[in-house]
Scaffold this active site. Structure first.
Site, PDB file in Angstrom:
ATOM      1  N   ARG B 258     -79.305  15.373   7.601  1.00 56.37           N
ATOM      2  CA  ARG B 258     -79.096  15.057   9.016  1.00 56.37           C
ATOM      3  C   ARG B 258     -79.698  16.203   9.821  1.00 56.37           C
ATOM      4  O   ARG B 258     -79.111  17.268   9.939  1.00 56.37           O
ATOM      5  CB  ARG B 258     -77.589  14.954   9.275  1.00 56.37           C
ATOM      6  CG  ARG B 258     -77.208  14.371  10.613  1.00 56.37           C
ATOM      7  CD  ARG B 258     -75.722  14.587  10.878  1.00 56.37           C
ATOM      8  NE  ARG B 258     -75.496  15.909  11.442  1.00 56.37           N
ATOM      9  CZ  ARG B 258     -74.389  16.626  11.280  1.00 56.37           C
ATOM     10  NH1 ARG B 258     -73.399  16.182  10.539  1.00 56.37           N
ATOM     11  NH2 ARG B 258     -74.276  17.813  11.841  1.00 56.37           N
ATOM     12  N   HIS B 262     -74.111  15.580  14.551  1.00 51.44           N
ATOM     13  CA  HIS B 262     -73.395  14.427  13.988  1.00 51.44           C
ATOM     14  C   HIS B 262     -73.384  13.267  14.978  1.00 51.44           C
ATOM     15  O   HIS B 262     -73.835  12.166  14.686  1.00 51.44           O
ATOM     16  CB  HIS B 262     -71.969  14.822  13.603  1.00 51.44           C
ATOM     17  CG  HIS B 262     -71.107  13.642  13.275  1.00 51.44           C
ATOM     18  ND1 HIS B 262     -71.287  12.893  12.135  1.00 51.44           N
ATOM     19  CD2 HIS B 262     -70.102  13.048  13.945  1.00 51.44           C
ATOM     20  CE1 HIS B 262     -70.410  11.897  12.116  1.00 51.44           C
ATOM     21  NE2 HIS B 262     -69.683  11.967  13.206  1.00 51.44           N
ATOM     22  N   TYR B 271     -71.088  25.344  12.805  1.00 54.57           N
ATOM     23  CA  TYR B 271     -70.759  25.345  11.375  1.00 54.57           C
ATOM     24  C   TYR B 271     -71.967  25.330  10.439  1.00 54.57           C
ATOM     25  O   TYR B 271     -71.830  25.428   9.239  1.00 54.57           O
ATOM     26  CB  TYR B 271     -69.870  24.133  11.057  1.00 54.57           C
ATOM     27  CG  TYR B 271     -70.431  22.794  11.497  1.00 54.57           C
ATOM     28  CD1 TYR B 271     -71.426  22.156  10.765  1.00 54.57           C
ATOM     29  CD2 TYR B 271     -69.973  22.171  12.657  1.00 54.57           C
ATOM     30  CE1 TYR B 271     -71.946  20.942  11.166  1.00 54.57           C
ATOM     31  CE2 TYR B 271     -70.485  20.942  13.065  1.00 54.57           C
ATOM     32  CZ  TYR B 271     -71.468  20.342  12.311  1.00 54.57           C
ATOM     33  OH  TYR B 271     -71.989  19.144  12.715  1.00 54.57           O
TER      34      TYR B 271
HETATM   35  C1  LIG Z   1     -61.835   6.569   8.186  1.00 56.68           C
HETATM   36  C2  LIG Z   1     -62.498   7.495   9.118  1.00 56.68           C
HETATM   37  N1  LIG Z   1     -62.106   8.787   9.161  1.00 56.68           N
HETATM   38  C3  LIG Z   1     -62.698   9.640  10.018  1.00 56.68           C
HETATM   39  C4  LIG Z   1     -63.684   9.224  10.841  1.00 56.68           C
HETATM   40  C5  LIG Z   1     -64.371  10.199  11.786  1.00 56.68           C
HETATM   41  N2  LIG Z   1     -65.732  10.422  11.281  1.00 56.68           N
HETATM   42  C6  LIG Z   1     -66.763   9.730  11.765  1.00 56.68           C
HETATM   43  S1  LIG Z   1     -68.161  10.038  10.923  1.00 56.68           S
HETATM   44  C7  LIG Z   1     -67.405  11.137   9.913  1.00 56.68           C
HETATM   45  C8  LIG Z   1     -68.182  11.815   8.843  1.00 56.68           C
HETATM   46  C9  LIG Z   1     -68.896  10.839   7.999  1.00 56.68           C
HETATM   47  O1  LIG Z   1     -69.666  11.502   7.064  1.00 56.68           O
HETATM   48  P1  LIG Z   1     -70.665  10.720   6.129  1.00 56.68           P
HETATM   49  O2  LIG Z   1     -69.935   9.626   5.420  1.00 56.68           O
HETATM   50  O3  LIG Z   1     -71.341  11.714   5.295  1.00 56.68           O
HETATM   51  O4  LIG Z   1     -71.678  10.009   7.120  1.00 56.68           O
HETATM   52  P2  LIG Z   1     -72.691  10.711   8.155  1.00 56.68           P
HETATM   53  O5  LIG Z   1     -71.947  10.923   9.410  1.00 56.68           O
HETATM   54  O6  LIG Z   1     -73.157  11.977   7.561  1.00 56.68           O
HETATM   55  O7  LIG Z   1     -73.779   9.722   8.345  1.00 56.68           O
HETATM   56  C10 LIG Z   1     -66.057  11.256  10.253  1.00 56.68           C
HETATM   57  C11 LIG Z   1     -65.101  12.143   9.577  1.00 56.68           C
HETATM   58  C12 LIG Z   1     -64.049   7.872  10.784  1.00 56.68           C
HETATM   59  N3  LIG Z   1     -65.014   7.373  11.586  1.00 56.68           N
HETATM   60  N4  LIG Z   1     -63.452   7.035   9.922  1.00 56.68           N
END
Ligand SMILES: Cc1ncc(C[n+]2csc(CCOP(=O)(O)OP(=O)(O)O)c2C)c(N)n1
Ligand SMILES: [Mg+2]
Lengths: 327, 369
Positions: B258, B262, B271
């Site tokens: 990425r 985010h 971070y």
């Molecule tokens: C069940 C849930 N917990 C927390 C969140 C908040 N949240 C949104 S994206 C994210 C991180 C996701 O990481 P990843 O699966 O690696 O996907 P990326 O964002 O890197 O594409 C979090 C913790 C959420 N959307 N859904």
């Protein structure tokens, strides 16, 4: 500007409790290095180290489930869920275990943990980030559900929740996170135990019951009402959705004879319904008008462009109070 | 009764076809028609431009928060290109590149990101699901669709997207288990971009690979260079073909990064070391693909320049249409009450009328929002 925001107040409450009691620890997604996505735990990692401020892998069920285990072992974990919309991933742990370890072990085990979660609308967020589903938790016997209205209250109620012998679902109205500042009390050690509703303003003509972000709207609406209609409203902040302090509400209604309840959660089977039922049961003969609910609607919270149409507005609250007074 | 090593009957391969300089492994190079290659490249340019514009629009308060794609274009386009239009696309929340490839209009994405349900547009023929914000929650849906396909004896396939963080959720594990137990025609595409908001991969899991999580369920699992569009395509195409032939699911871990924040609500400098980002900038999927196309003689610098300009113009037009639509849309309450149920219960209809009355009264008073 003097005073602290709700975010800072929550931060301060956790900091003080962690300093006071070394069994208190914080776990959740992004709570450590990032300081929480709303910065509620900013600086705590530096102060207390990564054993007590823990960035967990992405699993709500393991956050809550392992917080149960920590609590069983004698810790007082604060489990942060990033949004209430993602608390359901852990729901079976809450319903199946958090709420009933005391019962299941006939008092041998308790789980005095706090599950913190931002909830509610008003911050132009994505889908699943704006709901107000306190009724799910309030419907589960054995849980306490706490919702603060202001920085000072957030500080006080979070500390009381951490010290409480029962598990607490602590729902933070994120629309208030950075809205307004308040001074924290000079004496930081004295913390009143969790104890029901608070009368925010006394009055004789109508009882206005609300909590969280809607309390502010209710107060604004009451100002207009008092200015234009020459009446006095008694305003009650529930503060706790469970256990529900209907005694304070009923005592007020027995004085005023009229009541409105305001919340952003859907109307059907919400907190307002329970309040109305308890008023009917206990204050029927004092009532001059039906209890009025001014609430979110019984549909999914819309995307943010229309969320203000969904939420009770000052106008809607004012109209609801006027209808109740004119009944 | 000695201690013996258990043969897991599986190994994890890592596939890479195009290196960081755009040099290709000719033995592995897929045979993609020139026209398609150029289309993919144009889409990459467009997605980049669109990401940047959205960031600006967000900073100006004209749209809400969103999750940028930057750095993950190859992982999304290489895989989605392998899918037929009649196959199913099950995204999480960062798959804007794949969604654009499937035909989403940029202006609709903007309308949606500005907080309006009107940006959600599916046709009857659509086989794309809406974005899923709760992490990993969509993965079992992909499995269920694949199950339906199998029950019906159809030859469609499901492609499901998610991130590295998602592999910590129960939904992910339970879905993979189902998929393999029932040998369903589904492909799991994990974009391992090394971060889940502020949590780096090494704090997310101590597994050496994410692919091995698929192996735990007895699933064919592999890694690809997710910034290499050719490798992603080859791996996904093969997985899709297997699924179509009834040979069951595949788990693909696409190693990517990425490059951006985010979401717009996030500040990665808090971070994430800048050096790490710089390292990954060198592995950017776009210049690599561009070099490949130039070397192949499909593309020259002038074309790149013209197409970059064309992407800007296309986004300009989308933004114009978006703003025109917002003007006309107003804030009427219908969208709140539509599609809540097949038929709203009477009390919900009364609530709808209540809101309509409010809005009308306000208009009559000449009040604004
Ligand atoms: C069940 C849930 N917990 C927390 C969140 C908040 N949240 C949104 S994206 C994210 C991180 C996701 O990481 P990843 O699966 O690696 O996907 P990326 O964002 O890197 O594409 C979090 C913790 C959420 N959307 N859904
Ligand atoms: Mg990730």
């Amino acid at each position: 500007m003097a005073g602290v925001t709700m975010v800072q107040a929550l931060n301060q409450a956790m900091r003080e409790e962690m300093a006071r009691d070394e069994t208190v620890l914080l776990l959740g997604e992004d709570v450590g290095v990032d300081g929480g996505i709303f910065r509620v735990s900013d600086g705590l990692l530096d102060e207390f180290g990564e054993k007590r401020v823990v960035d967990t892998p992405l699993s709500e069920v393991a956050i809550v489930g392992s917080a149960i285990g920590l609590a069983l072992y004698g810790f007082r974990p604060i489990a942060e869920l990033q949004f209430s919309g993602f608390s359901y991933q852990a729901f079976h742990q809450v319903e199946g275990h958090v709420s009933r370890y005391r019962k299941r072990s006939q008092g041998r085990y308790t789980v005095p943990l706090v599950i913190r979660m931002p909830y509610g609308a008003g911050v132009r967020a994505l889908e699943h980030h704006s709901e107000s589903r306190e009724a799910y938790y309030a419907h589960t016997p054995g849980l306490k559900v706490v919702i603060p209205r202001s920085p000072r209250k957030a500080w006080e109620l979070l500390k009381a929740s951490i010290r409480d012998p029962d598990p607490v679902v602590f729902m933070e109205p994120k629309g208030l996170y950075r809205r307004g500042r308040e001074e924290l009390p000079k004496d930081r050690r004295k913390v009143p135990a969790l104890d029901g509703a608070e009368i925010v303003q006394e009055g004789e003509d109508i009882t206005v019951v609300a909590y969280g972000a809607m309390l502010y709207r209710a107060m604004e609406a009451v100002k207009t009402l008092e200015r234009e209609d020459v009446v006095n409203a008694e305003i009650i902040d529930l503060q706790m959705i469970a256990p529900l302090d209907s005694d304070t509400v009923n005592a007020s209604v027995q004085k005023t004879g009229r009541a409105v309840v305001i919340h952003e959660a859907p109307r059907t089977l919400g907190v307002g319904a329970e309040i109305a039922a308890r008023i009917t049961e206990e204050s029927f003969l004092s009532l001059e008008a039906p209890v009025k609910r001014i609430t979110g609607y019984d549909v999914q919270v819309p995307m943010f462009a229309r969320e203000q149409l969904y939420l009770p507005s000052e106008e809607r609250i004012l109209q609801g109070m006027r209808d109740t007074l004119a009944f | 009764m000695p201690i013996k090593t258990v043969d897991l009957d599986s190994e994890i391969t890592h596939l890479s076809i195009l290196d960081e300089k755009g040099r290709v492994d000719e033995e592995l190079e897929p045979d993609i028609p020139e026209e398609d290659l150029l289309d993919l490249f144009k889409t990459m340019l467009l997605v980049r431009e669109f990401d940047e514009r959205k960031e600006k629009l967000q900073r100006q308060g004209r749209i809400g928060t969103f999750a940028p794609v930057r750095g993950q274009e190859a992982a999304q386009l290489g895989s989605i290109y392998a899918l037929r239009k009649t196959d199913w696309f099950v995204p999480s929340f960062r798959e804007t590149a794949a969604t654009i490839w499937r035909g989403m209009r940029l202006e609709d994405d903007l309308v949606y990101t500005a907080g309006y349900e009107e940006g959600i547009r599916f046709t009857k023929e659509s086989r794309d699901l809406p974005i899923a914000v709760p992490v990993a929650s969509q993965i079992p849906h992909g499995v269920g669709i694949a199950w339906g396909i199998q029950l019906k004896g159809a030859d469609d396939v499901v492609l499901t997207f998610f991130g590295d963080g998602a592999t910590s959720e129960g939904d992910f594990h339970e879905a993979l288990n189902f998929a393999q137990v029932f040998r369903l025609p589904v492909v799991f595409l994990c974009q391992n971009n090394r971060w889940a908001i502020s949590v780096p991969l090494h704090k997310q899991t101590h597994s050496k690979t994410l692919a091995q999580k698929g192996i735990a369920y007895g699933m064919r699992s592999l890694q690809v260079d997710g910034n290499d569009i050719l490798a992603v395509y080859v791996a996904t195409r093969e997985a899709i073909e297997r699924a179509r032939k009834g040979k069951g699911p595949t788990f693909i871990e696409a190693l990517t990064y990425r490059l951006s924040f985010h979401t717009t609500a996030d500040d990665p400098t808090k971070y994430r070391p800048a050096d790490e980002v710089k390292e990954w900038e060198k592995r950017d999927p776009l210049p690599r693909f561009q070099e490949y196309l130039i070397k192949r003689g499909h593309l020259d610098r002038d074309m790149v320049k013209n197409w970059t300009t064309a992407a800007v113009i296309e986004v300009d037009h989308a933004v114009e249409r978006f703003e025109r639509r917002l003007d006309g849309m107003g804030r009427d309450p219908d969208a709140i009450f539509e599609h809540a149920y097949a038929k709203n219960p009477p009390y919900v209809e009364r609530q709808r009328r209540e809101v309509e009355d409010w809005v009308r009264a306000r208009r009559e008073e000449g009040g604004g929002e």
